[in-house]
Design a protein around this motif. Sequence first.
Motif, mmCIF file in Angstrom:
data_model
loop_
_atom_site.group_PDB
_atom_site.id
_atom_site.type_symbol
_atom_site.label_atom_id
_atom_site.label_comp_id
_atom_site.label_asym_id
_atom_site.label_seq_id
_atom_site.Cartn_x
_atom_site.Cartn_y
_atom_site.Cartn_z
ATOM 1 N N ASP A 1 0.838 -1.198 0.000
ATOM 2 C CA ASP A 1 0.000 0.000 0.000
ATOM 3 C C ASP A 1 0.875 1.252 0.000
ATOM 4 O OD1 ASP A 1 -2.489 1.459 0.206
ATOM 5 O OD2 ASP A 1 -1.922 1.844 2.312
ATOM 6 N N SER A 2 1.889 1.264 0.832
ATOM 7 C CA SER A 2 2.800 2.415 0.889
ATOM 8 C C SER A 2 3.556 2.572 -0.421
ATOM 9 C CB SER A 2 3.799 2.242 2.046
ATOM 10 O OG SER A 2 3.124 2.258 3.288
ATOM 11 N N ALA A 3 3.984 1.455 -0.992
ATOM 12 C CA ALA A 3 4.717 1.513 -2.260
ATOM 13 C C ALA A 3 3.838 2.061 -3.379
ATOM 14 C CB ALA A 3 5.239 0.120 -2.623
ATOM 15 N N VAL A 4 2.592 1.643 -3.421
ATOM 16 C CA VAL A 4 1.659 2.147 -4.446
ATOM 17 C C VAL A 4 1.416 3.631 -4.249
ATOM 18 C CG1 VAL A 4 -0.713 2.008 -5.279
ATOM 19 C CG2 VAL A 4 0.580 -0.088 -4.895
ATOM 20 N N LYS A 5 1.215 4.048 -3.011
ATOM 21 C CA LYS A 5 0.985 5.476 -2.740
ATOM 22 C C LYS A 5 2.197 6.301 -3.133
ATOM 23 C CE LYS A 5 -2.226 4.888 1.100
ATOM 24 N NZ LYS A 5 -2.377 5.005 2.554
ATOM 25 N N LEU B 1 4.582 9.500 -9.690
ATOM 26 C CA LEU B 1 4.073 9.604 -11.057
ATOM 27 C C LEU B 1 3.317 10.918 -11.261
ATOM 28 C CD1 LEU B 1 3.716 8.231 -13.806
ATOM 29 C CD2 LEU B 1 1.588 7.263 -12.929
ATOM 30 N N ILE B 2 2.475 11.263 -10.299
ATOM 31 C CA ILE B 2 1.730 12.531 -10.385
ATOM 32 C C ILE B 2 2.697 13.710 -10.379
ATOM 33 C CG2 ILE B 2 0.150 14.038 -9.118
ATOM 34 C CD1 ILE B 2 -1.369 11.462 -8.302
ATOM 35 N N TRP C 1 6.369 17.765 -15.672
ATOM 36 C CA TRP C 1 6.535 17.787 -17.129
ATOM 37 C C TRP C 1 5.590 18.796 -17.771
ATOM 38 C CZ3 TRP C 1 3.115 16.238 -21.065
ATOM 39 C CH2 TRP C 1 3.667 16.213 -22.333
ATOM 40 N N ILE C 2 4.332 18.799 -17.331
ATOM 41 C CA ILE C 2 3.345 19.742 -17.883
ATOM 42 C C ILE C 2 3.756 21.179 -17.567
ATOM 43 C CG2 ILE C 2 0.966 20.561 -17.649
ATOM 44 C CD1 ILE C 2 0.137 17.612 -17.294
#
Length: 167
Positions: A10-14, A20-21, A27-28
């Motif tokens: 769960d921590s790794a996904v967060k 990523l965000i 980048w934007i």
Amino acid sequence: MALEWVDVADSAVKIGLGALITIVGGWITLKLTHRHEIRKEAVAQRLRDIDKKTDRYIDFLSSSQTLMQKYLYESCDPSGEDYTDYMRLHNIVSLTSSPELRVYAFDTQAKVSQFILLRKPSDLIDSCRNAARDSVSVLQGVVSAELLQDKAALQGKQHAWWVFWRR
């Protein structure tokens, strides 16, 4: 033990989604900032070009009027420095102008040259002087309109913030 593995996943996904965000957002932001800087530099360069063009027109028109005043009662020597400088200004304006303006510049140069090279006194002085003055006046109007049009083109339509992916 299973609970710990789920917590780690769960921590790794967060953390991964957060990273990523952050990457996408960075980048934007970078892309938008870069495009804005390019546009800003293009506008600044265009303004410098318009200023240079304005200076050329002012020099040519001022020289036309100065020569008409200087040679009001005497004839100009076509091999003189002031006339060769005038012809150089005319060529610069002609080479760097739009086709429409080039026609007016040639007309102005021809009428001013005709007036200042005319052997004086003559009954043609008034008509030649008036034709040259009228030609200078018309050229001023056309130049003014072109410069205003160039400056108005710089204030073109604004792009929406969401079209960052177009370029």
